[in-house]
Design an enzyme around this catalytic site. Sequence first.
Site, PDB file in Angstrom:
ATOM      1  N   VAL A   1      14.311 -17.291  13.455  1.00 55.27           N
ATOM      2  CA  VAL A   1      14.081 -18.159  14.619  1.00 55.27           C
ATOM      3  C   VAL A   1      14.292 -17.360  15.901  1.00 55.27           C
ATOM      4  CG1 VAL A   1      14.758 -20.269  15.818  1.00 55.27           C
ATOM      5  CG2 VAL A   1      14.881 -20.168  13.326  1.00 55.27           C
TER       6      VAL A   1
ATOM      7  N   LYS B   1      10.405 -23.349  12.813  1.00 57.14           N
ATOM      8  CA  LYS B   1      11.644 -22.998  13.509  1.00 57.14           C
ATOM      9  C   LYS B   1      12.424 -24.262  13.889  1.00 57.14           C
ATOM     10  CE  LYS B   1       9.571 -18.733  15.182  1.00 57.14           C
ATOM     11  NZ  LYS B   1       8.721 -18.158  16.218  1.00 57.14           N
TER      12      LYS B   1
ATOM     13  N   GLU C   1      -2.587 -13.269  17.180  1.00 53.96           N
ATOM     14  CA  GLU C   1      -3.215 -12.697  15.986  1.00 53.96           C
ATOM     15  C   GLU C   1      -4.697 -13.051  15.988  1.00 53.96           C
ATOM     16  OE1 GLU C   1      -1.204 -12.528  12.529  1.00 53.96           O
ATOM     17  OE2 GLU C   1       0.762 -12.530  13.489  1.00 53.96           O
TER      18      GLU C   1
ATOM     19  N   GLY D   1      -2.717  -8.124  22.189  1.00 57.29           N
ATOM     20  CA  GLY D   1      -1.922  -8.055  20.955  1.00 57.29           C
ATOM     21  C   GLY D   1      -0.845  -9.129  20.863  1.00 57.29           C
TER      22      GLY D   1
ATOM     23  N   ARG E   1       0.859  -1.206   0.000  1.00 54.32           N
ATOM     24  CA  ARG E   1       0.000   0.000   0.000  1.00 54.32           C
ATOM     25  C   ARG E   1       0.891   1.251   0.000  1.00 54.32           C
ATOM     26  NH1 ARG E   1      -2.703  -1.174   5.462  1.00 54.32           N
ATOM     27  NH2 ARG E   1      -0.611  -1.963   5.772  1.00 54.32           N
TER      28      ARG E   1
ATOM     29  N   ILE F   1      16.928 -13.254  19.573  1.00 54.33           N
ATOM     30  CA  ILE F   1      17.882 -14.146  20.256  1.00 54.33           C
ATOM     31  C   ILE F   1      18.896 -14.712  19.263  1.00 54.33           C
ATOM     32  CG2 ILE F   1      18.133 -16.183  21.720  1.00 54.33           C
ATOM     33  CD1 ILE F   1      15.151 -15.900  22.428  1.00 54.33           C
TER      34      ILE F   1
ATOM     35  N   GLY G   1      13.271 -14.389  17.019  1.00 53.10           N
ATOM     36  CA  GLY G   1      13.430 -12.934  17.001  1.00 53.10           C
ATOM     37  C   GLY G   1      14.842 -12.454  17.283  1.00 53.10           C
TER      38      GLY G   1
HETATM   39  N1  NAP Z   1       6.479  -9.429  13.648  1.00 48.95           N
HETATM   40  C1  NAP Z   1       7.346 -10.136  14.347  1.00 48.95           C
HETATM   41  O1  NAP Z   1       7.418 -10.026  15.577  1.00 48.95           O
HETATM   42  C2  NAP Z   1       8.272 -11.097  13.630  1.00 48.95           C
HETATM   43  C3  NAP Z   1       9.213 -11.826  14.394  1.00 48.95           C
HETATM   44  C4  NAP Z   1      10.104 -12.679  13.745  1.00 48.95           C
HETATM   45  C5  NAP Z   1      10.021 -12.836  12.365  1.00 48.95           C
HETATM   46  N2  NAP Z   1       9.059 -12.135  11.678  1.00 48.95           N
HETATM   47  C6  NAP Z   1       9.003 -12.351  10.222  1.00 48.95           C
HETATM   48  O2  NAP Z   1       9.258 -11.120   9.570  1.00 48.95           O
HETATM   49  C7  NAP Z   1       8.522 -11.066   8.353  1.00 48.95           C
HETATM   50  C8  NAP Z   1       7.682  -9.790   8.344  1.00 48.95           C
HETATM   51  O3  NAP Z   1       6.776  -9.803   9.425  1.00 48.95           O
HETATM   52  P1  NAP Z   1       5.980  -8.484   9.858  1.00 48.95           P
HETATM   53  O4  NAP Z   1       5.370  -8.805  11.177  1.00 48.95           O
HETATM   54  O5  NAP Z   1       6.836  -7.289   9.729  1.00 48.95           O
HETATM   55  O6  NAP Z   1       4.827  -8.452   8.741  1.00 48.95           O
HETATM   56  P2  NAP Z   1       3.836  -7.247   8.412  1.00 48.95           P
HETATM   57  O7  NAP Z   1       3.773  -6.274   9.527  1.00 48.95           O
HETATM   58  O8  NAP Z   1       2.571  -7.868   7.925  1.00 48.95           O
HETATM   59  O9  NAP Z   1       4.564  -6.500   7.182  1.00 48.95           O
HETATM   60  C9  NAP Z   1       4.613  -7.068   5.904  1.00 48.95           C
HETATM   61  C10 NAP Z   1       5.108  -5.991   4.952  1.00 48.95           C
HETATM   62  O10 NAP Z   1       5.217  -6.570   3.641  1.00 48.95           O
HETATM   63  C11 NAP Z   1       4.530  -5.731   2.710  1.00 48.95           C
HETATM   64  N3  NAP Z   1       4.028  -6.579   1.638  1.00 48.95           N
HETATM   65  C12 NAP Z   1       3.098  -7.558   1.699  1.00 48.95           C
HETATM   66  N4  NAP Z   1       2.935  -8.128   0.506  1.00 48.95           N
HETATM   67  C13 NAP Z   1       3.777  -7.487  -0.340  1.00 48.95           C
HETATM   68  C14 NAP Z   1       4.057  -7.606  -1.718  1.00 48.95           C
HETATM   69  N5  NAP Z   1       3.434  -8.510  -2.484  1.00 48.95           N
HETATM   70  N6  NAP Z   1       4.988  -6.783  -2.267  1.00 48.95           N
HETATM   71  C15 NAP Z   1       5.621  -5.855  -1.506  1.00 48.95           C
HETATM   72  N7  NAP Z   1       5.404  -5.694  -0.186  1.00 48.95           N
HETATM   73  C16 NAP Z   1       4.476  -6.511   0.384  1.00 48.95           C
HETATM   74  C17 NAP Z   1       3.448  -5.036   3.490  1.00 48.95           C
HETATM   75  O11 NAP Z   1       3.078  -3.859   2.825  1.00 48.95           O
HETATM   76  P3  NAP Z   1       2.018  -2.836   3.477  1.00 48.95           P
HETATM   77  O12 NAP Z   1       2.764  -2.149   4.603  1.00 48.95           O
HETATM   78  O13 NAP Z   1       1.721  -1.914   2.372  1.00 48.95           O
HETATM   79  O14 NAP Z   1       0.877  -3.655   3.940  1.00 48.95           O
HETATM   80  C18 NAP Z   1       4.170  -4.794   4.815  1.00 48.95           C
HETATM   81  O15 NAP Z   1       4.926  -3.615   4.750  1.00 48.95           O
HETATM   82  C19 NAP Z   1       7.728 -12.372   8.293  1.00 48.95           C
HETATM   83  O16 NAP Z   1       8.448 -13.329   7.550  1.00 48.95           O
HETATM   84  C20 NAP Z   1       7.645 -12.797   9.744  1.00 48.95           C
HETATM   85  O17 NAP Z   1       7.485 -14.197   9.900  1.00 48.95           O
HETATM   86  C21 NAP Z   1       8.206 -11.284  12.269  1.00 48.95           C
END
Ligand code: NAP
Length: 429
Positions: free
Chosen positions: A133, A206, A191, A188, A48, A137, A135
């Site tokens: 895996v 993981k 999900e 929060g 977006r 750590i 975060g």
């Molecule tokens: N959140 C955590 O605590 C956490 C911890 C460890 C690992 N991870 C990993 O980190 C990764 C990201 O997680 P997140 O929590 O940051 O996810 P998120 O908040 O949902 O962010 C996803 C981002 O990707 C963008 N996006 C989605 N589809 C896309 C596409 N087709 N082309 C370009 N951009 C696209 C979204 O755009 P918009 O902003 O426009 O929607 C958003 O900016 C995942 O692999 C997750 O497993 C997350």
Amino acid sequence: MRTRPLKVALLGCGVVGSEVARIMTTHADDLAARIGAPVELAGVAVRRPAKVRAGIDPALVTTDATALVKRGDIDVVVEVIGGIEPARTLIATAFEHGASVVSANKALLAQDGAALHAAAGEHGRDLYYEAAVAGAIPLIRPLRESLAGDKVNRVLGIVNGTTNFILDKMDSTGAGYQEALDEATALGYAEADPTADVEGFDAAAKAAILAGIAFHTRVRLDDVYREGMTEVTAADFASAKEMGCTIKLLAICERAADGASVTARVHPAMIPLSHPLASVRGAYNAVFVESDAAGQLMFYGPGAGGSPTASAVLGDLVAVCRNRLNGTTGPGESAYAALPVSPMGDVVTRYHISLDVADKPGVLAQVATVFAEHGVSIDTVRQQGKDGEASLVVVTHRASDAALTGTVEALRSLDTVRGVASIMRVEGE
Ligand SMILES: NC(=O)c1ccc[n+]([C@@H]2O[C@H](COP(=O)([O-])OP(=O)(O)OC[C@H]3O[C@@H](n4cnc5c(N)ncnc54)[C@H](OP(=O)(O)O)[C@@H]3O)[C@@H](O)[C@H]2O)c1
């Protein structure tokens, strides 16, 4: 220090990506000094484009992630979109166009890690994924580098903060599963659709990654036995307490006693309160590693969240940038041991089984016979009678999962056994 900056393409600017961008900006001078060259955010791909993103130059934002990774002048692609596609194709395209990749994508790495590593190797580029895996750590690098001269025998961890928060709530307040899940959602920690967490899919991904690195063996997601924690009840916690235990959703990667095979599994388990993992509260993660020479190591910290996860991403970014400047790459996939991954039936552990039985003479002997016939030795039995019915809690010595499954099937066919209320593995002793 080199003045020409290394160019970074950020794919995704959500919870993690926005923190990666923030730290890249606020710590720019330190990062440049540590790397030996400045790093420049060259583009940010999102879904977006109109969304306001604090600290991000709107001129860098694009919805065309493919064009961004194909630019040819990008040194490192940071993939924090998540999911399988388009992340997989974007990473492959990044390698083809000369970039190294840092990713936080556990689902993709667990499913396609081998192919992605091969693509990185083919193009002489790095693929780093510390953030995938647990975060913040440090785990992947310690296993891959610090313990490279040792022999890891076991990795036992709490690798999902949502489920640990729920189980910790149940333990500390006596709440049921649904009540604890509702609280996790309201705060929060869970999900709207908690399936990936509570059914153990996230932890299984993981576990596959950790087992592969720990045992120098390719472990696929399908090789990981998985059981969620939605069936854990307040009564299970009461039983655990009576045994001096608590209940955790554990990822367990083990080398067999003869060293000839490995197993990887995720399921709820009782662990003694004296075990270091028992004191991991709230949404924290911790991983316990046992190796030949080092003995027991524990890694503890925040396993998720934007800033902690970005910390791990930035650590990888620095390492990959240094490699880039030195014209080298870091360690790739190490799967030379190629040990077979055994099925769950071969896993040997202890069990806590709760049975509803008829309260009449001879039942205990009947039940004990079934255990003996299947080669499962009983450690303790506790019986409680009420109104012609009784509950029987049996704790076994170590036995194979196959033997335990056979025992439970035979118990279910006894007239005097009204039901099997719960079966829980006992770990960490
Ligand atoms: N959140 C955590 O605590 C956490 C911890 C460890 C690992 N991870 C990993 O980190 C990764 C990201 O997680 P997140 O929590 O940051 O996810 P998120 O908040 O949902 O962010 C996803 C981002 O990707 C963008 N996006 C989605 N589809 C896309 C596409 N087709 N082309 C370009 N951009 C696209 C979204 O755009 P918009 O902003 O426009 O929607 C958003 O900016 C995942 O692999 C997750 O497993 C997350």
